[in-house]
Design a protein around this motif. Structure first.
Motif, PDB file in Angstrom:
ATOM      1  N   VAL A   1       0.866  -1.176   0.000  1.00 26.67           N
ATOM      2  CA  VAL A   1       0.000   0.000   0.000  1.00 26.67           C
ATOM      3  C   VAL A   1       0.904   1.228   0.000  1.00 26.67           C
ATOM      4  O   VAL A   1       1.643   1.441   0.966  1.00 26.67           O
ATOM      5  CB  VAL A   1      -0.928   0.027   1.232  1.00 26.67           C
ATOM      6  CG1 VAL A   1      -1.840   1.251   1.173  1.00 26.67           C
ATOM      7  CG2 VAL A   1      -1.727  -1.260   1.332  1.00 26.67           C
ATOM      8  N   PRO A   2       0.876   2.028  -1.058  1.00 27.31           N
ATOM      9  CA  PRO A   2       1.780   3.184  -1.128  1.00 27.31           C
ATOM     10  C   PRO A   2       1.644   4.093   0.097  1.00 27.31           C
ATOM     11  O   PRO A   2       0.552   4.484   0.489  1.00 27.31           O
ATOM     12  CB  PRO A   2       1.316   3.904  -2.408  1.00 27.31           C
ATOM     13  CG  PRO A   2       0.709   2.818  -3.249  1.00 27.31           C
ATOM     14  CD  PRO A   2       0.051   1.891  -2.272  1.00 27.31           C
ATOM     15  N   GLY A   3       2.799   4.385   0.711  1.00 21.62           N
ATOM     16  CA  GLY A   3       2.812   5.299   1.834  1.00 21.62           C
ATOM     17  C   GLY A   3       2.353   4.718   3.158  1.00 21.62           C
ATOM     18  O   GLY A   3       2.284   5.438   4.156  1.00 21.62           O
ATOM     19  N   GLN A   4       2.028   3.407   3.183  1.00 23.55           N
ATOM     20  CA  GLN A   4       1.558   2.777   4.408  1.00 23.55           C
ATOM     21  C   GLN A   4       2.261   1.438   4.610  1.00 23.55           C
ATOM     22  O   GLN A   4       2.918   0.931   3.706  1.00 23.55           O
ATOM     23  CB  GLN A   4       0.044   2.557   4.355  1.00 23.55           C
ATOM     24  CG  GLN A   4      -0.786   3.811   4.171  1.00 23.55           C
ATOM     25  CD  GLN A   4      -2.269   3.501   4.114  1.00 23.55           C
ATOM     26  OE1 GLN A   4      -2.761   2.593   4.783  1.00 23.55           O
ATOM     27  NE2 GLN A   4      -2.990   4.254   3.296  1.00 23.55           N
ATOM     28  N   ASN A   5       2.077   0.864   5.805  1.00 24.14           N
ATOM     29  CA  ASN A   5       2.574  -0.478   6.042  1.00 24.14           C
ATOM     30  C   ASN A   5       1.807  -1.474   5.182  1.00 24.14           C
ATOM     31  O   ASN A   5       0.652  -1.223   4.806  1.00 24.14           O
ATOM     32  CB  ASN A   5       2.424  -0.857   7.515  1.00 24.14           C
ATOM     33  CG  ASN A   5       3.441  -0.168   8.402  1.00 24.14           C
ATOM     34  OD1 ASN A   5       4.481   0.282   7.935  1.00 24.14           O
ATOM     35  ND2 ASN A   5       3.134  -0.078   9.685  1.00 24.14           N
ATOM     36  N   PRO A   6       2.412  -2.602   4.839  1.00 34.28           N
ATOM     37  CA  PRO A   6       1.722  -3.611   4.026  1.00 34.28           C
ATOM     38  C   PRO A   6       0.428  -4.083   4.695  1.00 34.28           C
ATOM     39  O   PRO A   6       0.316  -4.127   5.919  1.00 34.28           O
ATOM     40  CB  PRO A   6       2.740  -4.742   3.930  1.00 34.28           C
ATOM     41  CG  PRO A   6       4.058  -4.099   4.184  1.00 34.28           C
ATOM     42  CD  PRO A   6       3.793  -3.000   5.169  1.00 34.28           C
ATOM     43  N   SER A   7      -0.535  -4.453   3.857  1.00 36.95           N
ATOM     44  CA  SER A   7      -1.834  -4.947   4.331  1.00 36.95           C
ATOM     45  C   SER A   7      -1.958  -6.428   4.010  1.00 36.95           C
ATOM     46  O   SER A   7      -2.052  -6.814   2.834  1.00 36.95           O
ATOM     47  CB  SER A   7      -2.979  -4.173   3.657  1.00 36.95           C
ATOM     48  OG  SER A   7      -4.220  -4.843   3.834  1.00 36.95           O
ATOM     49  N   ALA A   8      -1.973  -7.270   5.050  1.00 42.84           N
ATOM     50  CA  ALA A   8      -2.105  -8.712   4.827  1.00 42.84           C
ATOM     51  C   ALA A   8      -3.448  -9.035   4.180  1.00 42.84           C
ATOM     52  O   ALA A   8      -3.542  -9.939   3.346  1.00 42.84           O
ATOM     53  CB  ALA A   8      -1.951  -9.463   6.146  1.00 42.84           C
ATOM     54  N   ALA A   9      -4.493  -8.289   4.559  1.00 40.96           N
ATOM     55  CA  ALA A   9      -5.820  -8.537   3.979  1.00 40.96           C
ATOM     56  C   ALA A   9      -5.812  -8.263   2.479  1.00 40.96           C
ATOM     57  O   ALA A   9      -6.366  -9.038   1.688  1.00 40.96           O
ATOM     58  CB  ALA A   9      -6.875  -7.681   4.682  1.00 40.96           C
ATOM     59  N   GLN A  10      -5.184  -7.179   2.063  1.00 43.27           N
ATOM     60  CA  GLN A  10      -5.106  -6.866   0.641  1.00 43.27           C
ATOM     61  C   GLN A  10      -4.243  -7.899  -0.078  1.00 43.27           C
ATOM     62  O   GLN A  10      -4.535  -8.296  -1.212  1.00 43.27           O
ATOM     63  CB  GLN A  10      -4.541  -5.463   0.446  1.00 43.27           C
ATOM     64  CG  GLN A  10      -4.482  -5.038  -1.012  1.00 43.27           C
ATOM     65  CD  GLN A  10      -4.001  -3.615  -1.169  1.00 43.27           C
ATOM     66  OE1 GLN A  10      -4.701  -2.677  -0.840  1.00 43.27           O
ATOM     67  NE2 GLN A  10      -2.779  -3.443  -1.687  1.00 43.27           N
TER      68      GLN A  10
END
Length: 380
Positions: free
Chosen positions: A150-159
Motif C-alpha cells: 500500500v503506497p505510503g503505508q505499512n503492508p496490508s495482509a488482507a489486501q
C-alpha cells in the motif's frame, strides 16, 4: 449444570449423550480450527458478540463482504474455504504465505477434503492495480507479498490475501471462495497452550532446524550457513506438544532434519496436526471446562482474520457442526521440483492435480478419490 437427554438417530448412540447442555451449545465446529489455528466454538447467545468480536475481520476478497451486517443461516455446500498461515516479522515487512490450504466441503456438509498448495509453486500471478503490481511469474507465496503493498503505508495482509486468492483461483479453476482466513502463526502457539497442548502421532524422528530442546533459538553459525548447538527432537510415536513445539514441528522441511520429502512432508505434518487439533478441541478436557474453552476461543480470536462473505465465523461453525476429524480426508497433490540445487526454480503440479481440481468444480471428488486412492495423504 444440566445434562441433556440422550438423543437417537436410527438407533445409533447420540454424539451428545452425557454432554452438559452448555457444552453442547459451545461445541459447534469452527472452520478456523482447520487453519492451523484453533476452534471457534459457539457459546451462550449472550457471549456470541464477545467471541465474534474477538475475531479479526478483513475485506479479504476485495468485495467489502466483511462489512456486511446481514446475518445469514443458510450456508449450503459445496463450499471452498481458503486458509492461509503467515509469520509476520514486523509491520513494515510484506507478508509471505507460509501455508496455503483449501478445505473443500461437499454438498452433504458432513465431511471435507483438505489439501495444500506448495508455497514454492511456480504460477502466473495476475496484475493487481491496488498494489500497482503489473503481474509476473513467481512462487505462489509471493502473491501475498506483492498484493499487500500500500503506497505510503505499512503492508496490508488482507489486501495481499486478495491477490493470493485470485492467483489460487487461476491455479485451481475454483471460481469463488466462500470464506477465507489468515492465521498468525505467532498467535498459533497461544491457541495450543490454551488447550493445554495437543496429542498427536509423530510419523518419524524429526530434528528442529531452529530450536534447542528448551525451545530457545539455536545460535547462527559464524559466517552463515546454518545453526549451531543441540536441536529439539520429535521422536516417532505418540507425543504431547505444547505451543512452541507444535509450531516448530510443523515448520520442519529439510531432509537433513528427518523430512525426506521436504515441503511435501511439511504439508503432511501440518494436515496431521490440524486433525489432532480438531480431536483436542472436541475432547472433554476442553468442552466441559468453561475456563479453558474461553481461553481457547479468545486466543483463536486474537490470532486470525476471517471473512465469510456476509456470514460470520459462528454461522460457519454452526453450518459445519457435523464435521469431525475422521471425516476430513487429507490430500496430497502430485508434483515435483523444477530444477535442482542452485538451478532450483520452485515446484510444479503434475497433470493429475488438474483432474482433481476439475473434480472439485464438478462436485465429483468422491468418485475421483475412489479411482485415485494414491491422492490420500499417508504417513511416511
Amino acid at each position: 449444570m444440566l445434562v441433556g437427554k440422550a438423543g437417537t438417530d436410527g438407533g445409533k448412540r447420540s454424539f451428545w449423550r452425557g454432554v452438559p447442555r452448555w457444552a453442547r451449545l459451545c461445541t459447534a465446529f469452527g472452520v478456523v480450527l482447520m487453519l492451523l489455528s484453533g476452534a471457534v466454538l459457539v457459546g451462550y447467545e449472550a457471549l456470541l458478540s464477545r467471541y465474534e468480536g474477538a475475531v479479526g475481520k478483513g475485506d479479504l476478497f476485495g468485495d467489502q463482504a466483511a462489512g456486511a451486517q446481514e446475518r445469514k443461516s443458510n450456508i449450503k455446500g459445496p463450499l471452498n474455504i481458503l486458509l492461509v498461515g503467515i509469520d509476520p516479522r514486523n509491520p513494515e515487512t510484506p507478508p509471505l504465505a507460509d501455508s496455503i490450504m483449501i478445505l473443500h466441503v461437499p454438498a452433504g456438509m458432513d465431511r471435507g477434503y483438505l489439501f495444500s498448495l506448495p508455497r514454492d509453486l511456480r504460477v502466473d500471478i495476475p496484475e493487481f492495480p491496488k498494489a500497482h503490481f503489473a503481474g509476473r511469474t513467481d512462487k505462489l507465496n509471493a502473491a501475498m507479498s506483492f498484493g499487500s503493498r500500500v503506497p505510503g503505508q505499512n503492508p496490508s495482509a488482507a489486501q495481499g490475501f486478495e491477490l493470493l486468492a485470485k492467483t489460487v483461483q487461476e491455479v485451481t479453476g475454483i471460481e469463488r471462495f466462500d470464506a477465507g482466513a489468515i492465521i498468525n502463526f505467532t498467535g498459533f502457539k497461544k491457541i495450543v497452550d490454551a488447550m493445554g497442548g495437543v496429542d498427536m502421532y509423530i510419523e518419524r524422528d524429526v530434528r528442529s532446524e531452529h530450536r534447542k530442546p528448551d525451545g530457545t533459538m539455536r545460535e547462527l553459525r559464524p559466517g552463515g550457513g546454518g545453526y549451531l548447538g543441540p536441536q529439539a527432537e520429535y521422536k516417532k510415536g505418540n507425543a504431547h506438544l505444547n505451543g512452541w513445539q507444535a509450531l516448530d514441528y510443523v515448520r520442519q522441511r529439510y531432509p537433513k532434519n528427518g523430512v525426506p520429502d521436504a515441503d511435501y512432508g511439511r504439508q503432511r505434518h501440518q494436515q496431521q496436526f490440524i486433525k489432532a487439533m480438531v480431536d483436542q478441541a472436541f475432547s472433554a478436557d476442553v468442552v466441559t471446562n468453561p475456563i479453558k474453552l474461553d481461553r481457547v476461543i479468545r486466543a483463536a480470536g486474537q490470532s486470525l482474520v476471517f471473512n465469510g462473505r456476509g456470514n460470520s465465523v459462528v454461522d460457519f461453525a454452526i453450518a459445519l457442526k457435523n464435521i469431525r476429524s475422521n471425516s476430513i480426508e487429507t490430500i496430497k497433490l502430485p508434483g515435483g521440483g523444477i530444477g535442482t540445487g542452485s538451478a532450483y526454480k520452485g515446484e510444479r503440479l503434475l497433470p493429475a492435480a488438474q483432474d482433481f481440481f476439475t473434480a472439485i468444480r464438478t462436485e465429483q471428488v468422491d468418485a475421483f478419490m475412489l479411482e485415485h486412492p494414491d491422492f490420500k495423504q499417508k504417513n511416511s
